[in-house]
Design a protein around this motif. Structure first.
Motif, PDB file in Angstrom:
ATOM      1  N   PHE A   1       0.813  -0.865   0.160  1.00  0.00           N
ATOM      2  CA  PHE A   1      -0.193  -0.321  -0.276  1.00  0.00           C
ATOM      3  C   PHE A   1       0.471   1.480  -0.255  1.00  0.00           C
ATOM      4  CE2 PHE A   1      -3.127  -2.815   2.150  1.00  0.00           C
ATOM      5  CZ  PHE A   1      -3.877  -2.965   1.319  1.00  0.00           C
TER       6      PHE A   1
ATOM      7  N   ASN B   1      -3.960   8.218 -10.097  1.00  0.00           N
ATOM      8  CA  ASN B   1      -4.251   8.082  -9.373  1.00  0.00           C
ATOM      9  C   ASN B   1      -4.713   9.213  -8.896  1.00  0.00           C
ATOM     10  OD1 ASN B   1      -4.117   5.890  -9.953  1.00  0.00           O
ATOM     11  ND2 ASN B   1      -3.668   4.794  -7.912  1.00  0.00           N
TER      12      ASN B   1
ATOM     13  N   ASN C   1      -8.217  11.820  -5.826  1.00  0.00           N
ATOM     14  CA  ASN C   1      -8.936  11.640  -4.737  1.00  0.00           C
ATOM     15  C   ASN C   1      -9.433  12.400  -4.837  1.00  0.00           C
ATOM     16  OD1 ASN C   1      -7.677  10.531  -1.110  1.00  0.00           O
ATOM     17  ND2 ASN C   1      -8.951   9.392  -2.823  1.00  0.00           N
TER      18      ASN C   1
ATOM     19  N   ARG D   1      -8.324   1.818 -11.285  1.00  0.00           N
ATOM     20  CA  ARG D   1      -9.633   0.715 -10.815  1.00  0.00           C
ATOM     21  C   ARG D   1      -8.979  -0.937 -10.527  1.00  0.00           C
ATOM     22  NH1 ARG D   1     -15.627  -0.410 -12.100  1.00  0.00           N
ATOM     23  NH2 ARG D   1     -15.588  -1.122 -10.205  1.00  0.00           N
ATOM     24  N   ASP D   2      -9.675  -1.781  -9.847  1.00  0.00           N
ATOM     25  CA  ASP D   2      -9.105  -2.298  -9.498  1.00  0.00           C
ATOM     26  C   ASP D   2      -8.937  -3.335 -11.209  1.00  0.00           C
ATOM     27  OD1 ASP D   2      -7.695  -2.773  -6.915  1.00  0.00           O
ATOM     28  OD2 ASP D   2      -9.361  -3.464  -6.052  1.00  0.00           O
TER      29      ASP D   2
ATOM     30  N   LYS E   1     -12.358  -2.583  -6.389  1.00  0.00           N
ATOM     31  CA  LYS E   1     -12.503  -1.453  -5.976  1.00  0.00           C
ATOM     32  C   LYS E   1     -12.276  -0.197  -6.934  1.00  0.00           C
ATOM     33  CE  LYS E   1     -10.915  -3.033  -2.428  1.00  0.00           C
ATOM     34  NZ  LYS E   1     -10.661  -3.505  -0.426  1.00  0.00           N
ATOM     35  N   THR E   2     -12.571   0.794  -6.280  1.00  0.00           N
ATOM     36  CA  THR E   2     -12.486   2.081  -6.532  1.00  0.00           C
ATOM     37  C   THR E   2     -11.625   2.795  -5.716  1.00  0.00           C
ATOM     38  OG1 THR E   2     -14.298   1.353  -8.204  1.00  0.00           O
ATOM     39  CG2 THR E   2     -12.829   4.353  -8.352  1.00  0.00           C
ATOM     40  N   LEU E   3     -10.383   2.850  -5.138  1.00  0.00           N
ATOM     41  CA  LEU E   3     -10.356   3.117  -3.526  1.00  0.00           C
ATOM     42  C   LEU E   3      -9.593   4.715  -4.370  1.00  0.00           C
ATOM     43  CD1 LEU E   3      -7.182   0.825  -3.144  1.00  0.00           C
ATOM     44  CD2 LEU E   3      -9.789   1.220  -1.906  1.00  0.00           C
ATOM     45  N   THR E   4      -9.599   5.206  -5.341  1.00  0.00           N
ATOM     46  CA  THR E   4      -9.879   6.453  -5.688  1.00  0.00           C
ATOM     47  C   THR E   4     -10.046   7.716  -5.115  1.00  0.00           C
ATOM     48  OG1 THR E   4      -9.511   6.376  -7.687  1.00  0.00           O
ATOM     49  CG2 THR E   4      -7.024   6.352  -7.729  1.00  0.00           C
TER      50      THR E   4
ATOM     51  N   ASP F   1     -13.802   3.396  -1.464  1.00  0.00           N
ATOM     52  CA  ASP F   1     -13.635   1.681  -2.205  1.00  0.00           C
ATOM     53  C   ASP F   1     -13.980   1.094  -2.382  1.00  0.00           C
ATOM     54  OD1 ASP F   1     -11.173   3.545   0.165  1.00  0.00           O
ATOM     55  OD2 ASP F   1     -10.885   1.784   0.809  1.00  0.00           O
ATOM     56  N   ASP F   2     -14.706   0.172  -2.031  1.00  0.00           N
ATOM     57  CA  ASP F   2     -15.933  -0.907  -2.171  1.00  0.00           C
ATOM     58  C   ASP F   2     -16.926  -0.271  -3.193  1.00  0.00           C
ATOM     59  OD1 ASP F   2     -16.729  -0.738  -0.165  1.00  0.00           O
ATOM     60  OD2 ASP F   2     -16.337  -2.522   0.702  1.00  0.00           O
TER      61      ASP F   2
ATOM     62  N   ASP G   1     -12.566  -9.326   2.439  1.00  0.00           N
ATOM     63  CA  ASP G   1     -12.266  -8.077   1.973  1.00  0.00           C
ATOM     64  C   ASP G   1     -13.937  -7.587   2.679  1.00  0.00           C
ATOM     65  OD1 ASP G   1     -12.377  -5.809   2.022  1.00  0.00           O
ATOM     66  OD2 ASP G   1     -11.343  -5.494  -0.321  1.00  0.00           O
TER      67      ASP G   1
END
Ligand code: 6A9
Length: 785
Positions: free
Chosen positions: A434, A441, A443, A503-504, A514-517, A521-522, A694
């Motif tokens: 991580f 990316n 946010n 995205r993952d 997932k789309t952590l950015t 997240d999920d 998860d």
């Protein structure tokens, strides 16, 4: 050669800082320019500690141990959920000059207070007061060892001065930024003015390879051979740092990694007791008296009164009729965000498509609040925008400094790394996969929300334009490139649409990649990530950002037409409806290559070559897709569908508001007695795991940042003219009441403010204490939006 040159110059871009003049002057955090903010509790990752706002600061801190209890592993130092403390956090903290914290360990409570006093050229003096009291329920009177320490971080030196019986009476030291200083350890008493108590002393003076190793050094030096024998009590052997290790000092001196001095002063004493520690700066010459005993008590009293007055003047909770217990809670929420501010220095680890391996970003400082002192004690880009909504009400100057630090991290491309993991201490808390930040990316640019707040303060003449305008002027070139970065790298497939990158990719391993950015997240997005996607939350963030950019430009007399055009196009509700309104769902939605017919299934698979257990079939969960994906709306009802409402993009007469209010108040969809859940109960992915490891995160639980935006939007649409005015106003009252009652109730019951709240029970869950955006409850109580 040319190709190679191009490659390496492209590879350097990601680590090349933006060339526009920095917002922060080179010495803006120095004791000469900013003496009041030099020393502070800027080590949010430890229960109690201080440092200066400088790259290689001398640090001070506290560890402690409960003697004659379960001995193993009860050394407390860095904030750890595994310590299972009954609660801890700042109850009062003004962000500058003093703080009061309570730490509830299992059988006793430690109150840790600090007060600063200005004078001299190095940020002045400070005193700590530690008060220990046993709990009424404790079976026997606890014996506690406090380990006060000081450590250098690669420069400067420390010298312990030892009296009879291994007692360190003081530490003297010197460093580039602090000059000469002296730390004096008072003897424990039963309380202020009382005589000294029986105590045993131990010390350690050694060298250390880095701040992330301090806990280990202390643990490894513990020895059980020391005897605690109070006048009328039994004789028992206790654990202590072993001063005999001092002989190792000589061996270690030749080791280049052992570059820092580390001194520990251990006091072992029975509760109740009180101990003071006094830091004095060598350059502070005309000191009227020492900041100890009754002088300290008086000083603390004054600061507490001033804090209470400023709190009421700012938030007006007393005037609103809140009970003193509610107000105490709100003060704790604000104070722990202020007391959770950190000063970090170092390089991020970053990567672009042009780098074969991750590379080091330039070293830099970051002064920022953190989401959680235990689990995520570091800067997060989109969390920070929410933090500053609260902190800007308390101290605009502070918010400006934080803005400056974040925007000064921007690179030549206009990118700011999302998660700031800057030093060894921070890195020691993050699994290696991580750590690396990728330059495609994003946010959410929530800092524009905070900037909007600053502009409103300017407009209302709550802040002086003489400080705000020069600040905006310096910030502006960086805001421009930041906005441009979003507006070019995150564009979608059709004009005026936007798409989160990053995205993952391994679609088979996740129920929904997932789309952590996005920060969410999920939260369910298109089942098959592709360049055809468009994301409604990002569309709304860009609407907000372009509007704020147009305003800043106008205020500064800069060309603003382009921002205004973008803002006008994006604010056009017809365009928004066309891109994102799903007639099936009766809600706003993402669009992409999607199918709802997915589930996780047990399958026997061969582990790919090169990995352990290669050649053997193992059972794991993989995604099965029963119907092929096609281009369509994603139709997941939840936080993402609310964004055009949350960010005030809908015109007050938009008929879509009716549908949104319906979804909000429907218990089968988003409404709970504790706040709005993140994903509709009726959604197929509601509370579904993403992989076997998860658990659902943004698929049902209640998050306070989005709920803050929801009450704020209800307040907005409830107070301007339009057909939904009354409905919005009614829902506003109900949602506000539910949110503040539950966060408060959970705090009383558990001792903590939490990362999320369970949508069936209201229970706090996830990391704690979490006084990042969950502390926005204060603004909800105060109705400050
Ligand atoms: C993983 C774990 C010891 C997740 O509050 C910070 C972020 C939010 O920005 C985001 O919206 N949190 C939210 O979905 C926490 C993220 C923590 C990631 C670090 C390493 C450490 O294990």
């Amino acid at each position: 050669f040319y190709a190679l040159y191009m490659r390496s110059s492209l590879a350097r871009r990601v680590v090349t800082l933006h060339p526009s003049p920095r917002v922060l002057d080179a010495n803006s955090s120095s004791p000469a320019v900013s003496p009041e903010r030099y020393w502070g509790s800027y080590r949010p990752q430890v229960y109690f500690g201080m440092k200066t706002r400088s790259p290689r600061s001398v640090v001070t801190g506290l560890m402690w141990m409960h003697q004659f209890a379960e001995m193993d592993g009860n050394l407390r130092h860095t904030c750890e959920q595994g310590d299972h403390l009954l609660g801890y956090g700042w109850l009062m903290h003004d962000g500058v000059s003093f703080g009061v914290q309570e730490i509830h360990d299992r059988d006793f409570t430690l109150t840790t207070e600090f007060v600063k006093r200005m004078g001299g050229d190095h940020g002045g003096d400070w005193t700590w007061r530690i008060t220990a009291k046993q709990h009424g329920t404790a079976l026997s009177t606890p014996v506690v060892s406090l380990m006060f320490y000081a450590s250098t971080d690669g420069q400067g030196s420390l010298q312990a001065h030892v009296e009879e019986k291994n007692r360190v009476s003081s530490v003297t030291g010197t460093s580039e930024e602090l000059g000469n200083f002296k730390i004096t350890f008072g003897k424990p008493t039963a309380g202020e003015g009382a005589s000294a108590k029986y105590a045993r002393y131990n010390f350690l003076q050694t060298r250390s390879p880095g701040l992330d190793k301090l806990t280990d050094i202390v643990k490894n030096s513990l020895n059980h051979k020391f005897i605690f024998s109070p006048p009328k009590g039994e004789k028992r052997s206790y654990f202590a740092v072993d001063s005999y290790k001092v002989t190792n000092h000589q061996n270690q001196q030749n080791d280049p990694k052992m570059e820092s001095d580390f001194v520990v002063h251990q006091v072992t004493v029975q509760t109740p007791f009180q101990i003071e520690v006094l830091f004095e700066s060598g350059s502070f010459r005309e000191r009227p008296n020492q900041l100890v005993g009754s002088v300290l008590t008086d000083e603390l009293e004054k600061r507490k009164v001033a804090f209470d007055e400023k709190f009421e003047a700012t938030f007006g909770l007393q005037a609103k009729g809140f009970t003193s217990s509610h107000i105490k809670f709100a003060k704790a929420a604000l104070s722990n965000m202020l007391g959770g501010m950190g000063y970090f220095f170092g390089p991020s680890v970053v990567q672009s498509v042009y780098n074969e391996h991750p590379v080091l970003y330039p070293e830099g400082p970051l002064f920022t609040a953190v989401p959680s002192r235990s689990f995520f004690p570091r800067g997060f880009l989109w969390d920070e925008g929410f933090h500053q909504l609260l902190l800007s009400k308390w101290d605009t100057q502070l918010t400006q400094e934080v803005f400056a630090h974040w925007l000064d991290l921007i690179n030549i491309e206009g990118w700011i790394p999302r998660e700031q993991i800057l030093d060894d201490e921070a890195r020691s808390k993050v699994p290696s996969e991580f750590i690396v930040q990728h330059n495609e990316n994003a946010n959410p640019p929530t800092l524009f929300l905070a900037l909007q707040e600053l502009l409103e303060q300017l407009d209302a003449e709550l802040v002086s334009s003489q400080t705000m305008l020069p600040f905006l002027r310096k910030l502006y070139p960086r805001l421009q490139v930041w906005f441009e970065w979003f507006n070019t790298t995150q564009v979608g497939p059709v004009p005026n649409s936007y798409r989160w990158r990053g995205r993952d990719k391994d679609t088979n391993l996740f129920l929904n990649p997932k789309t952590l950015t996005s920060g969410l997240d999920d939260y369910p997005r298109a089942s098959h990530p592709s360049a055809d996607e468009r994301h409604v939350d990002l569309y709304c963030w860009m609407t907000l950002a372009s509007g704020v950019m147009a305003n800043v430009a106008r205020i500064l007399g800069e060309p603003h037409q382009l921002y205004e055009n973008t803002h006008r196009s994006l604010s056009n509700n017809d365009l928004l409806n066309e891109l994102h309104w799903s007639e099936n769902l009766h809600a706003f939605s993402d669009y992409g290559n999607h199918t709802q017919a997915v589930s996780l299934q047990q399958e026997k698979v061969f582990v790919p070559p090169g990995q352990p257990r290669h050649q053997f079939p193992v059972a794991r969960l993989v995604r099965s897709v029963r119907r092929a994906p096609k281009l369509q709306y994603v139709n997941a009802l939840g936080y993402v569908s609310l964004f055009p409402f949350l960010l005030h993009i809908l015109t007050p007469d938009s008929p879509k508001i009716e549908h949104i209010l319906q979804a909000i108040k429907d218990p089968e969809r988003l409404w709970t007695p504790y706040g709005l859940r993140s994903l509709s109960r009726a959604d197929p992915l509601y509370m579904k795991r993403n992989t076997e490891h998860d658990a659902p995160y943004w698929r049902g639980p209640i998050w306070i940042n989005i709920n803050y935006l929801a009450v704020r939007a209800l307040h907005h649409y409830g107070s301007i003219e339009g057909p939904y005015k009354e409905k919005a106003a009614t829902l506003y009252q109900e949602l506000r009441t539910n949110l503040m009652n539950n966060v408060y109730k959970q705090y009383l019951e558990t001792g903590y403010i939490w990362e999320q709240y369970n949508d069936s029970t209201g229970r706090g869950q996830g990391s704690h204490p979490f006084t990042g955006w969950s502390a926005l409850t204060v603004l909800i109580m105060a109705e400050k939006y």
